[in-house]
Design a protein around this motif. Structure first.
Motif, PDB file in Angstrom:
ATOM      1  N   LEU A 171      32.065  23.546  25.965  1.00 18.43           N
ATOM      2  CA  LEU A 171      31.301  23.947  27.147  1.00 18.43           C
ATOM      3  C   LEU A 171      29.993  24.635  26.753  1.00 18.43           C
ATOM      4  N   ALA A 172      30.029  25.392  25.689  1.00  9.69           N
ATOM      5  CA  ALA A 172      28.835  26.122  25.255  1.00  9.69           C
ATOM      6  C   ALA A 172      27.807  25.226  24.572  1.00  9.69           C
ATOM      7  N   HIS A 173      28.257  24.155  23.922  1.00  8.17           N
ATOM      8  CA  HIS A 173      27.344  23.380  23.079  1.00  8.17           C
ATOM      9  C   HIS A 173      27.147  21.924  23.493  1.00  8.17           C
ATOM     10  N   ALA A 174      28.105  21.338  24.194  1.00  3.59           N
ATOM     11  CA  ALA A 174      28.033  19.905  24.500  1.00  3.59           C
ATOM     12  C   ALA A 174      26.895  19.597  25.476  1.00  3.59           C
ATOM     13  N   LYS A 175      26.385  18.397  25.347  1.00  5.70           N
ATOM     14  CA  LYS A 175      25.317  17.919  26.238  1.00  5.70           C
ATOM     15  C   LYS A 175      25.871  16.961  27.296  1.00  5.70           C
ATOM     16  N   ASP A 176      26.881  16.199  26.934  1.00  6.18           N
ATOM     17  CA  ASP A 176      27.444  15.169  27.805  1.00  6.18           C
ATOM     18  C   ASP A 176      28.289  15.796  28.911  1.00  6.18           C
ATOM     19  N   GLU A 177      28.029  15.401  30.140  1.00  2.00           N
ATOM     20  CA  GLU A 177      28.750  15.977  31.283  1.00  2.00           C
ATOM     21  C   GLU A 177      30.231  15.606  31.288  1.00  2.00           C
ATOM     22  N   THR A 178      30.580  14.425  30.773  1.00  5.33           N
ATOM     23  CA  THR A 178      32.004  14.056  30.735  1.00  5.33           C
ATOM     24  C   THR A 178      32.741  14.917  29.716  1.00  5.33           C
ATOM     25  N   THR A 179      32.066  15.265  28.623  1.00  2.00           N
ATOM     26  CA  THR A 179      32.671  16.169  27.641  1.00  2.00           C
ATOM     27  C   THR A 179      32.921  17.526  28.278  1.00  2.00           C
ATOM     28  N   LYS A 180      31.931  18.022  29.003  1.00  2.00           N
ATOM     29  CA  LYS A 180      32.076  19.318  29.664  1.00  2.00           C
ATOM     30  C   LYS A 180      33.180  19.290  30.719  1.00  2.00           C
ATOM     31  N   ALA A 181      33.269  18.201  31.474  1.00  2.16           N
ATOM     32  CA  ALA A 181      34.318  18.081  32.489  1.00  2.16           C
ATOM     33  C   ALA A 181      35.696  18.042  31.829  1.00  2.16           C
ATOM     34  N   MET A 182      35.813  17.310  30.731  1.00  7.04           N
ATOM     35  CA  MET A 182      37.085  17.239  30.014  1.00  7.04           C
ATOM     36  C   MET A 182      37.449  18.615  29.478  1.00  7.04           C
ATOM     37  N   ALA A 183      36.476  19.320  28.919  1.00  5.66           N
ATOM     38  CA  ALA A 183      36.721  20.658  28.380  1.00  5.66           C
ATOM     39  C   ALA A 183      37.197  21.602  29.480  1.00  5.66           C
ATOM     40  N   ALA A 184      36.555  21.554  30.624  1.00  8.47           N
ATOM     41  CA  ALA A 184      36.949  22.412  31.746  1.00  8.47           C
ATOM     42  C   ALA A 184      38.378  22.105  32.192  1.00  8.47           C
ATOM     43  N   GLN A 185      38.739  20.826  32.237  1.00  3.60           N
ATOM     44  CA  GLN A 185      40.095  20.434  32.632  1.00  3.60           C
ATOM     45  C   GLN A 185      41.114  20.889  31.589  1.00  3.60           C
ATOM     46  N   ILE A 186      40.761  20.779  30.322  1.00  4.01           N
ATOM     47  CA  ILE A 186      41.659  21.221  29.252  1.00  4.01           C
ATOM     48  C   ILE A 186      41.930  22.710  29.392  1.00  4.01           C
ATOM     49  N   ILE A 187      40.892  23.491  29.654  1.00  5.91           N
ATOM     50  CA  ILE A 187      41.075  24.934  29.831  1.00  5.91           C
ATOM     51  C   ILE A 187      42.049  25.199  30.968  1.00  5.91           C
ATOM     52  N   LYS A 188      41.840  24.560  32.084  1.00  2.00           N
ATOM     53  CA  LYS A 188      42.706  24.744  33.262  1.00  2.00           C
ATOM     54  C   LYS A 188      44.158  24.370  32.936  1.00  2.00           C
ATOM     55  N   ASP A 189      44.348  23.192  32.364  1.00  2.00           N
ATOM     56  CA  ASP A 189      45.695  22.700  32.069  1.00  2.00           C
ATOM     57  C   ASP A 189      46.405  23.558  31.025  1.00  2.00           C
ATOM     58  N   GLN A 190      45.690  23.893  29.951  1.00  2.00           N
ATOM     59  CA  GLN A 190      46.316  24.636  28.860  1.00  2.00           C
ATOM     60  C   GLN A 190      46.632  26.074  29.278  1.00  2.00           C
ATOM     61  N   GLU A 191      45.771  26.681  30.084  1.00  2.02           N
ATOM     62  CA  GLU A 191      46.075  28.030  30.574  1.00  2.02           C
ATOM     63  C   GLU A 191      47.337  28.019  31.426  1.00  2.02           C
ATOM     64  N   ARG A 192      47.487  26.999  32.268  1.00  2.00           N
ATOM     65  CA  ARG A 192      48.690  26.877  33.097  1.00  2.00           C
ATOM     66  C   ARG A 192      49.928  26.698  32.212  1.00  2.00           C
ATOM     67  N   GLU A 193      49.827  25.834  31.219  1.00  2.00           N
ATOM     68  CA  GLU A 193      50.975  25.582  30.348  1.00  2.00           C
ATOM     69  C   GLU A 193      51.332  26.817  29.521  1.00  2.00           C
ATOM     70  N   ILE A 194      50.336  27.555  29.053  1.00  2.00           N
ATOM     71  CA  ILE A 194      50.609  28.796  28.315  1.00  2.00           C
ATOM     72  C   ILE A 194      51.353  29.769  29.214  1.00  2.00           C
ATOM     73  N   ALA A 195      50.898  29.917  30.451  1.00  2.00           N
ATOM     74  CA  ALA A 195      51.571  30.821  31.394  1.00  2.00           C
ATOM     75  C   ALA A 195      53.018  30.390  31.612  1.00  2.00           C
ATOM     76  N   GLU A 196      53.253  29.089  31.744  1.00  2.00           N
ATOM     77  CA  GLU A 196      54.613  28.584  31.930  1.00  2.00           C
ATOM     78  C   GLU A 196      55.486  28.884  30.711  1.00  2.00           C
ATOM     79  N   MET A 197      54.939  28.685  29.524  1.00  2.00           N
ATOM     80  CA  MET A 197      55.711  28.945  28.301  1.00  2.00           C
ATOM     81  C   MET A 197      56.013  30.431  28.147  1.00  2.00           C
ATOM     82  N   ARG A 198      55.031  31.278  28.436  1.00  2.00           N
ATOM     83  CA  ARG A 198      55.260  32.728  28.339  1.00  2.00           C
ATOM     84  C   ARG A 198      56.311  33.174  29.356  1.00  2.00           C
TER      85      ARG A 198
END
Length: 149
Positions: free
Chosen positions: A113-140
């Motif tokens: 998110l800080a360095h990428a130029k491509d919008e699809t990369t940024k969108a994928m990164a944002a989705q990964i953050i959302k998904d992984q934060e949810r999964e971490i919360a579930e595991m904890r």
């Protein structure tokens, strides 16, 4: 340059998490033609030469781009954080290793998110953050309810 921690100690401390990460690369994608995902020793073992080569790619280099330095820092933090002792309980151990693995994905997505130029990369990164934060919360939450005290 003198290092405060001997390279061998770093390699030994990171061996288990490094194996976990190398076997998980691509999240199900087949290795490239001729590639041996676990090093020359096969499943479960990585020879010292392969491990040293892998570690060398993670070490910061003077000519690295800012994004590369940030990715390498995220990689090293994840590998360090994955070095938790095994309990012998596969349900607990799975989550204990996956939490820092997922946090590593979040940290890498933040670099993107800080360095990428491509919008699809940024969108994928944002989705990964959302998904992984949810999964971490579930595991904890599961660990809180189910891990032996």
């Amino acid at each position: 340059m003198k290092r405060s921690i001997p390279t061998t100690l770093i390699l030994l401390a990171l061996a288990g998490p490094a194996l976990a990460q190398s076997s998980h690369q691509g999240h199900g994608a087949a290795p490239a033609a001729g590639a041996t995902p676990m090093g020359k020793m096969g499943m479960g073992m990585m020879d010292m030469e392969s491990m040293q080569a892998m570690m060398k790619t993670m070490m910061p280099a003077a000519g690295d781009a800012a994004s590369t330095k940030d990715f390498k820092a995220a990689d090293m933090k994840m590998m360090h954080d994955m070095a938790v002792p095994y309990t012998g309980n596969p349900d607990v151990d799975f989550r204990a290793k996956m939490i820092p693995h997922h946090q590593g994905a979040i940290d890498m997505a933040k670099v993107a998110l800080a360095h990428a130029k491509d919008e699809t990369t940024k969108a994928m990164a944002a989705q990964i953050i959302k998904d992984q934060e949810r999964e971490i919360a579930e595991m904890r939450e599961w660990l809180t309810k189910n891990a032996p005290k």
